[in-house]
Design a protein around this motif. Sequence first.
Motif, PDB file in Angstrom:
ATOM      1  N   UNK A 548      54.160  33.422  31.740  1.00 56.13           N
ATOM      2  CA  UNK A 548      54.948  33.681  32.939  1.00 56.13           C
ATOM      3  C   UNK A 548      55.090  35.194  33.166  1.00 56.13           C
ATOM      4  N   UNK A 549      55.392  35.929  32.074  1.00 55.14           N
ATOM      5  CA  UNK A 549      55.530  37.385  32.178  1.00 55.14           C
ATOM      6  C   UNK A 549      54.225  38.041  32.616  1.00 55.14           C
ATOM      7  N   UNK A 550      53.095  37.489  32.151  1.00 57.05           N
ATOM      8  CA  UNK A 550      51.809  38.068  32.540  1.00 57.05           C
ATOM      9  C   UNK A 550      51.555  37.882  34.034  1.00 57.05           C
ATOM     10  N   UNK A 551      51.936  36.737  34.577  1.00 64.26           N
ATOM     11  CA  UNK A 551      51.778  36.520  36.016  1.00 64.26           C
ATOM     12  C   UNK A 551      52.676  37.451  36.821  1.00 64.26           C
ATOM     13  N   UNK A 552      53.882  37.707  36.310  1.00 68.33           N
ATOM     14  CA  UNK A 552      54.764  38.671  36.974  1.00 68.33           C
ATOM     15  C   UNK A 552      54.156  40.073  36.898  1.00 68.33           C
ATOM     16  N   UNK A 553      53.673  40.434  35.716  1.00 68.39           N
ATOM     17  CA  UNK A 553      53.072  41.758  35.520  1.00 68.39           C
ATOM     18  C   UNK A 553      51.891  41.970  36.460  1.00 68.39           C
ATOM     19  N   UNK A 554      51.139  40.885  36.719  1.00 62.86           N
ATOM     20  CA  UNK A 554      49.963  40.978  37.593  1.00 62.86           C
ATOM     21  C   UNK A 554      50.310  40.800  39.062  1.00 62.86           C
ATOM     22  N   UNK A 555      51.602  40.676  39.386  1.00 59.77           N
ATOM     23  CA  UNK A 555      52.069  40.505  40.763  1.00 59.77           C
ATOM     24  C   UNK A 555      51.503  39.246  41.413  1.00 59.77           C
ATOM     25  N   UNK A 556      51.243  38.215  40.607  1.00 60.66           N
ATOM     26  CA  UNK A 556      50.827  36.930  41.158  1.00 60.66           C
ATOM     27  C   UNK A 556      52.041  36.036  41.407  1.00 60.66           C
ATOM     28  N   UNK A 557      53.140  36.308  40.720  1.00 58.41           N
ATOM     29  CA  UNK A 557      54.427  35.696  41.047  1.00 58.41           C
ATOM     30  C   UNK A 557      55.484  36.787  40.932  1.00 58.41           C
ATOM     31  N   UNK A 558      56.656  36.552  41.530  1.00 57.85           N
ATOM     32  CA  UNK A 558      57.747  37.520  41.443  1.00 57.85           C
ATOM     33  C   UNK A 558      59.026  36.789  41.047  1.00 57.85           C
ATOM     34  N   UNK A 559      59.865  37.480  40.276  1.00 57.75           N
ATOM     35  CA  UNK A 559      61.152  36.893  39.881  1.00 57.75           C
ATOM     36  C   UNK A 559      62.158  37.195  40.983  1.00 57.75           C
ATOM     37  N   UNK A 560      62.486  36.181  41.783  1.00 57.17           N
ATOM     38  CA  UNK A 560      63.341  36.391  42.945  1.00 57.17           C
ATOM     39  C   UNK A 560      64.823  36.380  42.587  1.00 57.17           C
ATOM     40  N   UNK A 561      65.148  35.639  41.553  1.00 58.73           N
ATOM     41  CA  UNK A 561      66.495  35.689  40.994  1.00 58.73           C
ATOM     42  C   UNK A 561      66.370  35.205  39.557  1.00 58.73           C
TER      43      UNK A 561
END
Length: 601
Positions: A548-561
């Motif tokens: 999950x963190x890798x997808x956030x790091x790659x800007x493929x998902x974002x933590x909205x809250x």
Amino acid sequence: MNGDDLRFGVLGPLTVHSGARGAMQLRSPKYRIVLAALLLAPGRTVPVAELAEAVWGTRPPADARRALQLHILRVRAAFAQSRLAPVIVSDPGGYRIDVDPGTVDTGSLARLLGEADAAAHRDDPDAEAAALRGALTLWRGEPLCDVPSDLLHRTYVPALDKQRLSILTRFHDLGLRLGRLDETAESALQYLGRYPLAEPLWRQLVTALHRAGRRADALQAYERARQRFADDLAVAPGPALRQLHASVLADRLVTADRAGPPGVPRQVPNAIAGFVARTAELRQLEALVGGGDRRPVAVTGTGGIGKTALAAYVARRAADTFPDGQLWIDLRGYDARPALPPAQALTILLGSLGVPGTLLPADLDGLTRRYRSVMAGRRALVVLDNARDAAQVRALLPGRSPSLVLVTSRRTLGDMTGGHVLRLGPFDRAAGRALLVERLGAARVERESAAADGIVELCEGLPLALAVAAARALAHPAVPLARLHRQLRYVDAPLDRFAGSDARADVRTVLSWSYLALRPRAAALLRRLGQQPGLIVRECFAADRAALDELVEAHLITERRAGAFGMHPLVHAYAAEQPGGRQHGLGGGERGRAAELAGRR
């Protein structure tokens, strides 16, 4: 992997050869297109739509999938008739050629370049030159010259041609360093027939002739270059070649650092036409670039979000702040081509700063020290575009210097020591409409306001998608925007709306470069998310926090809250297309639980 002792060639006419059974002929041009398209992506599933476009262009038959199946069957039959191993595999959504990439000449090319880099690292110029010579022999003519596919030629041939020229110039620089003057002059003269406007080859030819004591021939070679540039481009040779000419006239051998091209480098590309919006980000970035803080600045965000456009716009506006020049280099972190190694990037940067290749250290540490010495005291802007990660960037930071480094990347680069990070998000509706107005004119947009708003909505705030849609409207000024809106709306797959002949302007291809850079667990998680109905997923759904963190790091998902992660609709559409998503996804009960947790934006 299959393939026995098969070898394949695309760097010239398409070839299939077995050491035991000889060459195999594919007489049908369409069969050659199918095989070439698979060989250019060995081990990767090539979607049916991509293969169909390669074979038929923009006019596929009514049942392209069935027609393509027949072509695949006949190519397989040709392998069987030649008693060669079956290598074409059917996958969900496409086909794959199951061979070791090293059996294709492009794979051999990558291996030899790796050997050359390793030899350079251990300061073995003879071994480096031998590897580069081997790489050059792999070309047997124009790549894909008997494969009549506009798509394949547009997508692959220019990059291969550029790579060949890069290898040539590196090989000739080594020849000059090793004193192989006659060989270098002969090789440069031969390849100038293929690249008559490649100024580095002219410089190497003139240098080799002059150092070999052939001053008259060197002057004659320069005159041929001058005439060629005048006839074909109506310009004079560049400053480096003119200065070399002056050295030959004075009968002065060029061996010192001062031999580099004079003047201040101004390498920032033209600002992208129609740059709009980003008011807050522009103000923040200009404050960082124009202020006294010289820590590196990173502009990050998903593919197609406009990082390069913003960097180019700011860099051009800040030119007066950096009197010692502006350097720009594409690190190819997310690209069809391999990422640029730090040593090669430093070689390019040092060349732009006037340091001849013959005087460069052979190892990364030596290049880094030389770069920092040259940059010491310079007040320049260095733009590192399209960086893969912080590791690719670190060696390119100039150390203690009044210069500033501006980086663009799809990763957050949070571990880039002491730097600033500016993240770009999607356009809102007003910004998307402003882009259409800038590109198409206010009158046309206002005349069909509802259709324009519909186009903006379909683009989901992605600047690249908006640019593709605007380019289509601009190419057909007599076509109503309402018709374009209908064409975009009624397509089978969302990403088909934004396909382009240029890989960098094709949203699906641009997103694929992020996906292919993921580690297997993160890629599997992205495929799972693509099979879920919502665009928001809870942390408890994705048990693998590291993925999950890798997808956030790659800007493929974002933590909205806290604990809730969002996915851009076009990224979701791309993830949904990837084969294996359902197989690697959840069971029925788990999918029901995920759907319960997931929600719309």
